[in-house]
Design an enzyme around this catalytic site. Structure first.
Site, PDB file in Angstrom:
ATOM      1  CE1 TYR A 106       8.630  -4.532  59.909  1.00 35.23           C
ATOM      2  CE2 TYR A 106       6.416  -4.302  60.282  1.00 35.23           C
ATOM      3  CZ  TYR A 106       7.335  -4.930  59.609  1.00 35.23           C
ATOM      4  OH  TYR A 106       7.198  -5.807  58.579  1.00 35.23           O
TER       5      TYR A 106
ATOM      6  CG  PHE B 177       6.871   5.928  32.693  1.00 35.10           C
ATOM      7  CD1 PHE B 177       7.715   6.885  31.834  1.00 35.10           C
ATOM      8  CD2 PHE B 177       7.517   5.222  33.778  1.00 35.10           C
ATOM      9  CE1 PHE B 177       8.911   6.702  32.387  1.00 35.10           C
ATOM     10  CE2 PHE B 177       8.452   5.160  33.998  1.00 35.10           C
ATOM     11  CZ  PHE B 177       9.339   5.913  33.328  1.00 35.10           C
ATOM     12  CG  ASP B 178       9.751   2.755  30.730  1.00 33.83           C
ATOM     13  OD1 ASP B 178       9.163   3.596  31.645  1.00 33.83           O
ATOM     14  OD2 ASP B 178      10.640   2.477  30.649  1.00 33.83           O
TER      15      ASP B 178
ATOM     16  CG  ASP C 273       2.140   7.808  35.820  1.00 34.93           C
ATOM     17  OD1 ASP C 273       2.594   8.099  37.117  1.00 34.93           O
ATOM     18  OD2 ASP C 273       2.644   6.846  35.202  1.00 34.93           O
TER      19      ASP C 273
ATOM     20  CB  ALA D  83       5.887  10.837  38.272  1.00 39.73           C
TER      21      ALA D  83
ATOM     22  CE  LYS E 219      10.455   9.701  37.634  1.00 38.40           C
ATOM     23  NZ  LYS E 219       9.353   8.765  37.513  1.00 38.40           N
TER      24      LYS E 219
ATOM     25  CG  HIS F 146      14.374   0.665  28.292  1.00 34.78           C
ATOM     26  ND1 HIS F 146      13.323   0.141  28.599  1.00 34.78           N
ATOM     27  CD2 HIS F 146      14.706   1.563  29.360  1.00 34.78           C
ATOM     28  CE1 HIS F 146      12.817   0.324  29.561  1.00 34.78           C
ATOM     29  NE2 HIS F 146      13.397   1.309  30.099  1.00 34.78           N
TER      30      HIS F 146
HETATM   31  C1  LIG Z   1       9.251   7.350  36.683  1.00 37.81           C
HETATM   32  C2  LIG Z   1       7.944   7.385  36.472  1.00 37.81           C
HETATM   33  C3  LIG Z   1       7.218   6.218  36.847  1.00 37.81           C
HETATM   34  C4  LIG Z   1       7.830   4.999  37.555  1.00 37.81           C
HETATM   35  O1  LIG Z   1       8.259   5.376  38.734  1.00 37.81           O
HETATM   36  P1  LIG Z   1       9.714   4.715  39.222  1.00 37.81           P
HETATM   37  O2  LIG Z   1       9.735   5.586  40.765  1.00 37.81           O
HETATM   38  O3  LIG Z   1      10.780   5.042  38.416  1.00 37.81           O
HETATM   39  O4  LIG Z   1       9.438   3.298  39.661  1.00 37.81           O
HETATM   40  C5  LIG Z   1       5.646   6.043  36.434  1.00 37.81           C
HETATM   41  N1  LIG Z   1       5.228   6.930  35.663  1.00 37.81           N
HETATM   42  C6  LIG Z   1       5.887   8.121  35.337  1.00 37.81           C
HETATM   43  C7  LIG Z   1       5.166   9.002  34.621  1.00 37.81           C
HETATM   44  C8  LIG Z   1       7.280   8.323  35.550  1.00 37.81           C
HETATM   45  O5  LIG Z   1       7.984   9.295  35.156  1.00 37.81           O
END
Ligand SMILES: *Cc1c(COP(=O)(O)O)cnc(C)c1O
Length: 458
Positions: free
Chosen positions: A72, A124-125, A215, A217, A258, A450
């Site tokens: 843990y 991103f959304d 961000d 990813a 990603k 969506h």
């Molecule tokens: C996928 C993504 C996110 C969100 O990540 P999740 O792992 O799907 O929650 C944030 N920003 C970008 C650019 C992404 O491609």
């Protein structure tokens, strides 16, 4: 003759995928209320819904799964990941989370207050969702070139410094808690930002005393593009480029699904001890104790290896060039796609592909559905449906681009699958003028609609 790229791996295990008939798919998609998120995966032949968590792990990652430490607190796997994150990103503080949006939720709980402004490059959304959920505003400062799919520009993920400075000047600085720099920029088409731009944005942020968070990813894919396209970086290793990128920021949120090369996971990494301290409280509340944050020990171990593998040139070359292989085929068939081809996906320009379908009838969605029905290929609309309604007026927001994204999972499909996708799209493109009507929404959620929206065919 110059040698082509080839995958720096061979296949050790295969997974069957099912083909189906067009009649079956017509029936299935109707039952799914014309929402591709509602389809069972065995009703899909080639799944390009997302590259998120859909890639293949390596034998080394699977091996690591067996030696994961599920303690843990203070697990070995956590320490291994923390060390790797420090080595790759340079950031001192690290918090695991169960995925990228969870990292946003934890970090934004510290940083974002009602009425705040958060500039960035086409957020991103989920990022935008987490900003708007806190009654703050995301302002898009992406360069104009990104909004014309035909313009050739090597770094369409760049931030327009003028636009950014205008935002800095139009609002009290205390209303701008930070900026989000998305690398590569998913919403603009998987387009990279240049090192020069990252450096300049960083300098402007410092001048105004505003923190810069990535961000991140697809930070590895962004680094690959810098190496391929930006003078002075052609002989630098991907790991060196990545280190330099992050040196210009104050921290990052990461969707490890990603470029982490794992099926689930995420994290926050940052330099500010005080922000870290506040974030730990939210991490414990939302995610779990700070040494696992919603991740299994074994998954943290696999992520440590994934981060190392994704920052190797040979892997990145086969990954990004496979996407380009598909994109270049489509270009040769005249199919309108976002150019240059992005790092993780092909973006079809629905405004050019099916201009006869009115925008109010969700032409991007209509095209995505047609691709499924004809080829069993699942993509996703990145347009009006995704853009949601304006939080104040509740009117549809019509973004500059109406796209259908075909995301390519990492290390998963072969170039024969890419050929199958290309020919499917060529055939649809040849009959495109027959499509004149789209869809109506019959049911939708108030935010991030969506995923669950239901349509009817007009
Ligand atoms: C996928 C993504 C996110 C969100 O990540 P999740 O792992 O799907 O929650 C944030 N920003 C970008 C650019 C992404 O491609």
């Amino acid at each position: 003759m110059e040698l082509p790229y080839a995958e720096p791996y061979k296949i050790k295990m295969v997974e069957s995928i099912k083909r189906s008939t067009q009649e079956e798919r017509v029936k299935w998609i109707k039952e799914a209320h014309y929402n591709l998120f509602n389809l069972d995966s065995d009703k899909v032949f080639i799944d390009c819904l997302t590259d998120s968590g859909t890639g293949a792990m390596s034998d080394k990652q699977w091996g690591e799964m067996m030696v994961g430490d599920e303690s843990y607190a203070g697990s070995r796997s956590f320490l291994k990941l923390k060390k790797t994150v420090k080595e790759i990103t340079g950031f001192d503080y690290f918090l695991p989370t169960h995925q990228g949006r969870a990292a946003e939720n934890v970090l934004f709980s510290v940083l974002v207050k009602e009425g705040d402004i958060v500039p960035g490059n086409s957020h991103f959304d989920t990022t935008k969702g987490h900003i708007e959920f806190r009654k703050a505003t995301a302002v898009d400062c992406t360069i104009d070139e990104a909004f014309d799919t035909a313009v050739q520009h090597p770094f369409k993920g760049n931030i327009d410094l003028k636009k950014l400075e205008n935002v800095f000047q139009a609002h009290p600085i205390e209303k701008i808690p930070f900026i989000v720099f998305t690398i590569t920029c998913n919403s603009a088409g998987g387009q990279p930002a240049s090192m020069k731009n990252i450096k300049e944005v960083s300098a402007l942020c410092k001048q105004y005393n505003i923190p810069l968070y990535f961000d991140a990813a697809r930070f590895s894919e962004n680094a690959y593009f810098i190496r391929k396209r930006e003078a002075g970086y052609e002989h630098r290793s991907i790991k060196e480029i990545v280190k330099e990128i992050f040196s210009y920021g104050d921290g990052m949120t990461m969707s490890a699904k990603k470029d982490g090369l794992v099926n689930m996971g995420g994290f926050i990494a940052l330099n500010d001890a005080s922000v870290f301290k506040q974030a730990t409280v939210f991490n414990i509340m939302f995610e779990g104790f700070i040494t696992y944050g919603g991740m299994n020990g074994r998954d943290m171990g696999a992520l440590a290896i994934g981060l190392d593998e994704s920052t190797e040139f040979d892997y990145l070359e086969s990954r990004v060039e496979q996407v380009a292989y598909l994109g270049n085929k489509l270009v040769s068939y005249g199919v309108p796609v976002q150019q240059p081809i992005g790092g993780h996906a092909i973006f079809l320009d629905a405004n050019k592909f099916v201009p006869n379908i009115p925008r109010e009838e969700y032409r991007g969605q209509a095209l995505a559905l047609e691709i499924y029905v004809v080829g069993g290929i699942r993509g996703v609309e990145i347009g009006t449906v995704l853009a949601d309604r304006d939080p104040k007026t509740r009117e549809n927001r019509y973004p500059a681009l109406e796209l259908v994204r075909l995301a390519i999972p990492r290390r998963t499909y072969t170039n024969n699958h890419m050929d199958f996708i290309a020919v499917t799209l060529k055939n649809i493109y040849e009959t495109r003028n027959l499509a004149k009507t789209g869809y109506n929404i019959v049911e939708e959620a108030p935010i991030m609609r969506h995923f669950t929206v239901k349509f009817e065919k007009i």
